[in-house]
Design a protein around this motif. Structure first.
Motif, PDB file in Angstrom:
ATOM      1  N   MET A   1       0.914  -0.789  -0.058  1.00  0.00           N
ATOM      2  CA  MET A   1       0.220  -0.172   0.416  1.00  0.00           C
ATOM      3  C   MET A   1       0.687   1.436  -0.222  1.00  0.00           C
ATOM      4  SD  MET A   1      -3.504   0.996   2.130  1.00  0.00           S
ATOM      5  CE  MET A   1      -2.638   1.300   3.210  1.00  0.00           C
ATOM      6  N   THR A   2       1.124   2.157  -1.126  1.00  0.00           N
ATOM      7  CA  THR A   2       1.658   3.424  -1.553  1.00  0.00           C
ATOM      8  C   THR A   2       1.105   4.458  -1.752  1.00  0.00           C
ATOM      9  OG1 THR A   2       2.642   2.548  -3.537  1.00  0.00           O
ATOM     10  CG2 THR A   2       3.661   1.439  -1.319  1.00  0.00           C
ATOM     11  N   ALA A   3       1.669   5.615  -1.541  1.00  0.00           N
ATOM     12  CA  ALA A   3       0.621   6.973  -2.896  1.00  0.00           C
ATOM     13  C   ALA A   3       0.637   6.566  -3.343  1.00  0.00           C
ATOM     14  CB  ALA A   3       1.246   7.776  -2.231  1.00  0.00           C
ATOM     15  N   GLY A   4       1.885   6.033  -4.453  1.00  0.00           N
ATOM     16  CA  GLY A   4       1.983   5.477  -5.316  1.00  0.00           C
ATOM     17  C   GLY A   4       1.130   4.813  -6.675  1.00  0.00           C
ATOM     18  N   ALA A   5       0.885   3.817  -5.675  1.00  0.00           N
ATOM     19  CA  ALA A   5      -0.204   2.894  -6.036  1.00  0.00           C
ATOM     20  C   ALA A   5      -1.654   3.794  -6.490  1.00  0.00           C
ATOM     21  CB  ALA A   5      -0.839   1.309  -4.956  1.00  0.00           C
ATOM     22  N   THR A   6      -1.875   4.912  -5.919  1.00  0.00           N
ATOM     23  CA  THR A   6      -3.087   4.963  -5.757  1.00  0.00           C
ATOM     24  C   THR A   6      -3.003   5.703  -7.312  1.00  0.00           C
ATOM     25  OG1 THR A   6      -2.995   7.442  -5.097  1.00  0.00           O
ATOM     26  CG2 THR A   6      -3.448   5.462  -3.815  1.00  0.00           C
ATOM     27  N   ARG A   7      -1.778   6.036  -7.741  1.00  0.00           N
ATOM     28  CA  ARG A   7      -1.898   6.843  -8.981  1.00  0.00           C
ATOM     29  C   ARG A   7      -2.193   5.650 -10.046  1.00  0.00           C
ATOM     30  NH1 ARG A   7       2.025   9.693  -5.967  1.00  0.00           N
ATOM     31  NH2 ARG A   7       4.070   8.378  -6.551  1.00  0.00           N
ATOM     32  N   LEU A   8      -2.518   4.290 -10.462  1.00  0.00           N
ATOM     33  CA  LEU A   8      -2.634   3.812 -11.442  1.00  0.00           C
ATOM     34  C   LEU A   8      -4.246   3.841 -11.949  1.00  0.00           C
ATOM     35  CD1 LEU A   8      -0.999   0.570 -10.029  1.00  0.00           C
ATOM     36  CD2 LEU A   8      -0.465   1.989 -12.153  1.00  0.00           C
ATOM     37  N   ALA A   9      -4.774   3.552 -13.203  1.00  0.00           N
ATOM     38  CA  ALA A   9      -5.580   4.274 -13.843  1.00  0.00           C
ATOM     39  C   ALA A   9      -6.580   3.064 -13.767  1.00  0.00           C
ATOM     40  CB  ALA A   9      -5.293   5.619 -14.824  1.00  0.00           C
ATOM     41  N   VAL A  10      -6.990   2.892 -12.937  1.00  0.00           N
ATOM     42  CA  VAL A  10      -7.708   1.329 -12.525  1.00  0.00           C
ATOM     43  C   VAL A  10      -9.058   1.069 -14.425  1.00  0.00           C
ATOM     44  CG1 VAL A  10      -9.668   0.344 -11.117  1.00  0.00           C
ATOM     45  CG2 VAL A  10      -8.028   1.243  -9.882  1.00  0.00           C
ATOM     46  N   GLY A  11      -9.478   2.542 -14.642  1.00  0.00           N
ATOM     47  CA  GLY A  11      -9.658   1.804 -15.993  1.00  0.00           C
ATOM     48  C   GLY A  11      -9.085   1.514 -16.475  1.00  0.00           C
ATOM     49  N   GLN A  12      -7.980   2.335 -17.212  1.00  0.00           N
ATOM     50  CA  GLN A  12      -7.574   1.897 -18.436  1.00  0.00           C
ATOM     51  C   GLN A  12      -6.873   0.447 -17.529  1.00  0.00           C
ATOM     52  OE1 GLN A  12      -6.124   2.667 -20.931  1.00  0.00           O
ATOM     53  NE2 GLN A  12      -5.646   1.289 -21.251  1.00  0.00           N
ATOM     54  N   VAL A  13      -6.430  -0.211 -16.466  1.00  0.00           N
ATOM     55  CA  VAL A  13      -6.092  -1.265 -16.487  1.00  0.00           C
ATOM     56  C   VAL A  13      -6.986  -2.232 -16.621  1.00  0.00           C
ATOM     57  CG1 VAL A  13      -4.954  -3.142 -14.024  1.00  0.00           C
ATOM     58  CG2 VAL A  13      -4.306  -0.959 -14.096  1.00  0.00           C
ATOM     59  N   LEU A  14      -8.381  -2.411 -16.227  1.00  0.00           N
ATOM     60  CA  LEU A  14      -9.308  -2.987 -16.991  1.00  0.00           C
ATOM     61  C   LEU A  14      -9.949  -3.216 -18.452  1.00  0.00           C
ATOM     62  CD1 LEU A  14     -12.207  -1.987 -13.732  1.00  0.00           C
ATOM     63  CD2 LEU A  14     -10.186  -4.473 -14.093  1.00  0.00           C
ATOM     64  N   ALA A  15      -9.014  -1.980 -18.507  1.00  0.00           N
ATOM     65  CA  ALA A  15      -9.473  -1.829 -20.482  1.00  0.00           C
ATOM     66  C   ALA A  15      -8.517  -2.331 -20.984  1.00  0.00           C
ATOM     67  CB  ALA A  15      -9.472  -0.246 -20.739  1.00  0.00           C
ATOM     68  N   ASP A  16      -7.148  -2.434 -20.329  1.00  0.00           N
ATOM     69  CA  ASP A  16      -6.346  -3.619 -21.188  1.00  0.00           C
ATOM     70  C   ASP A  16      -6.587  -5.249 -21.134  1.00  0.00           C
ATOM     71  OD1 ASP A  16      -4.897  -1.374 -22.026  1.00  0.00           O
ATOM     72  OD2 ASP A  16      -2.797  -1.373 -20.040  1.00  0.00           O
ATOM     73  N   TYR A  17      -7.727  -5.670 -19.642  1.00  0.00           N
ATOM     74  CA  TYR A  17      -7.400  -6.828 -19.771  1.00  0.00           C
ATOM     75  C   TYR A  17      -8.643  -6.923 -20.000  1.00  0.00           C
ATOM     76  CZ  TYR A  17      -2.898  -7.461 -16.845  1.00  0.00           C
ATOM     77  OH  TYR A  17      -1.786  -7.972 -16.036  1.00  0.00           O
ATOM     78  N   GLY A  18      -9.927  -6.028 -21.271  1.00  0.00           N
ATOM     79  CA  GLY A  18     -10.935  -6.422 -20.966  1.00  0.00           C
ATOM     80  C   GLY A  18     -10.521  -7.640 -22.293  1.00  0.00           C
ATOM     81  N   TRP A  19     -10.383  -8.394 -22.746  1.00  0.00           N
ATOM     82  CA  TRP A  19     -10.159  -9.434 -23.061  1.00  0.00           C
ATOM     83  C   TRP A  19     -10.696 -10.709 -21.990  1.00  0.00           C
ATOM     84  CZ3 TRP A  19      -7.296 -13.901 -20.745  1.00  0.00           C
ATOM     85  CH2 TRP A  19      -6.639 -13.514 -19.922  1.00  0.00           C
ATOM     86  N   ILE A  20     -10.924 -10.669 -20.860  1.00  0.00           N
ATOM     87  CA  ILE A  20     -10.851 -11.807 -19.706  1.00  0.00           C
ATOM     88  C   ILE A  20     -12.612 -11.220 -19.761  1.00  0.00           C
ATOM     89  CG2 ILE A  20     -11.639 -12.207 -17.174  1.00  0.00           C
ATOM     90  CD1 ILE A  20      -8.165 -10.766 -17.151  1.00  0.00           C
ATOM     91  N   TRP A  21     -13.431 -10.521 -20.133  1.00  0.00           N
ATOM     92  CA  TRP A  21     -14.260 -10.454 -19.293  1.00  0.00           C
ATOM     93  C   TRP A  21     -15.080 -10.773 -21.265  1.00  0.00           C
ATOM     94  CZ3 TRP A  21     -11.468  -7.017 -17.036  1.00  0.00           C
ATOM     95  CH2 TRP A  21     -11.632  -7.441 -15.694  1.00  0.00           C
ATOM     96  N   GLU A  22     -14.745 -10.295 -22.351  1.00  0.00           N
ATOM     97  CA  GLU A  22     -14.997 -10.414 -23.677  1.00  0.00           C
ATOM     98  C   GLU A  22     -15.240 -11.454 -24.191  1.00  0.00           C
ATOM     99  OE1 GLU A  22     -12.543  -8.277 -26.659  1.00  0.00           O
ATOM    100  OE2 GLU A  22     -12.702  -6.440 -25.923  1.00  0.00           O
ATOM    101  N   ARG A  23     -14.514 -12.125 -23.812  1.00  0.00           N
ATOM    102  CA  ARG A  23     -14.364 -14.200 -24.003  1.00  0.00           C
ATOM    103  C   ARG A  23     -15.417 -14.524 -22.831  1.00  0.00           C
ATOM    104  NH1 ARG A  23      -8.006 -16.238 -22.382  1.00  0.00           N
ATOM    105  NH2 ARG A  23      -7.462 -15.528 -24.913  1.00  0.00           N
ATOM    106  N   ALA A  24     -15.928 -14.329 -22.535  1.00  0.00           N
ATOM    107  CA  ALA A  24     -16.918 -14.065 -21.358  1.00  0.00           C
ATOM    108  C   ALA A  24     -18.653 -13.941 -22.037  1.00  0.00           C
ATOM    109  CB  ALA A  24     -17.466 -14.040 -19.785  1.00  0.00           C
ATOM    110  N   GLY A  25     -18.049 -13.540 -23.047  1.00  0.00           N
ATOM    111  CA  GLY A  25     -19.118 -12.431 -23.634  1.00  0.00           C
ATOM    112  C   GLY A  25     -20.327 -11.346 -23.317  1.00  0.00           C
TER     113      GLY A  25
END
Length: 102
Positions: A1-25
């Motif tokens: 848990m760090t202040a730097g972690a809070t700067r990660l863009a959750v929306g972008q991370v989930l978009a990058d892994y969007g294939w997980i949900w796409e495969r599930a339709g």
């Protein structure tokens, strides 16, 4: 848990892994901008806290936890809730107790 972690863009991370949900339709079931990162594991799993109410989530495309439940409608190795740890305060207390036990 760090202040730097809070700067990660959750929306972008989930978009990058969007294939997980796409495969599930399905689409990504949460608005990533409604969450911020409070924990980053070495394997890339992220603990996500809601900006305004709601449950703490775990984005875990690489995990072997026993104490998590898939978020409703989510495929395996995507979004989870923590069993018995609904919010950030509970998560911090649970982690502190674990560290004290060693």
């Amino acid at each position: 848990m760090t202040a730097g972690a809070t700067r990660l863009a959750v929306g972008q991370v989930l978009a990058d892994y969007g294939w997980i949900w796409e495969r599930a339709g399905i689409g990504v079931p949460i608005d990533g901008e409604a969450y911020y990162v409070v924990g980053v594991e070495a394997n890339g799993n992220l603990t996500l806290a809601p900006r305004a109410g709601g449950r703490l989530l775990l984005f875990a495309p690489d995990h072997s936890f026993d104490d998590v439940t898939p978020l409703e409608g989510c495929p395996p190795y995507s979004l989870y809730t923590f069993d018995g740890v609904p919010d950030l305060g509970s998560w911090i207390e649970d982690a502190a107790e674990s560290w004290l036990r060693g």
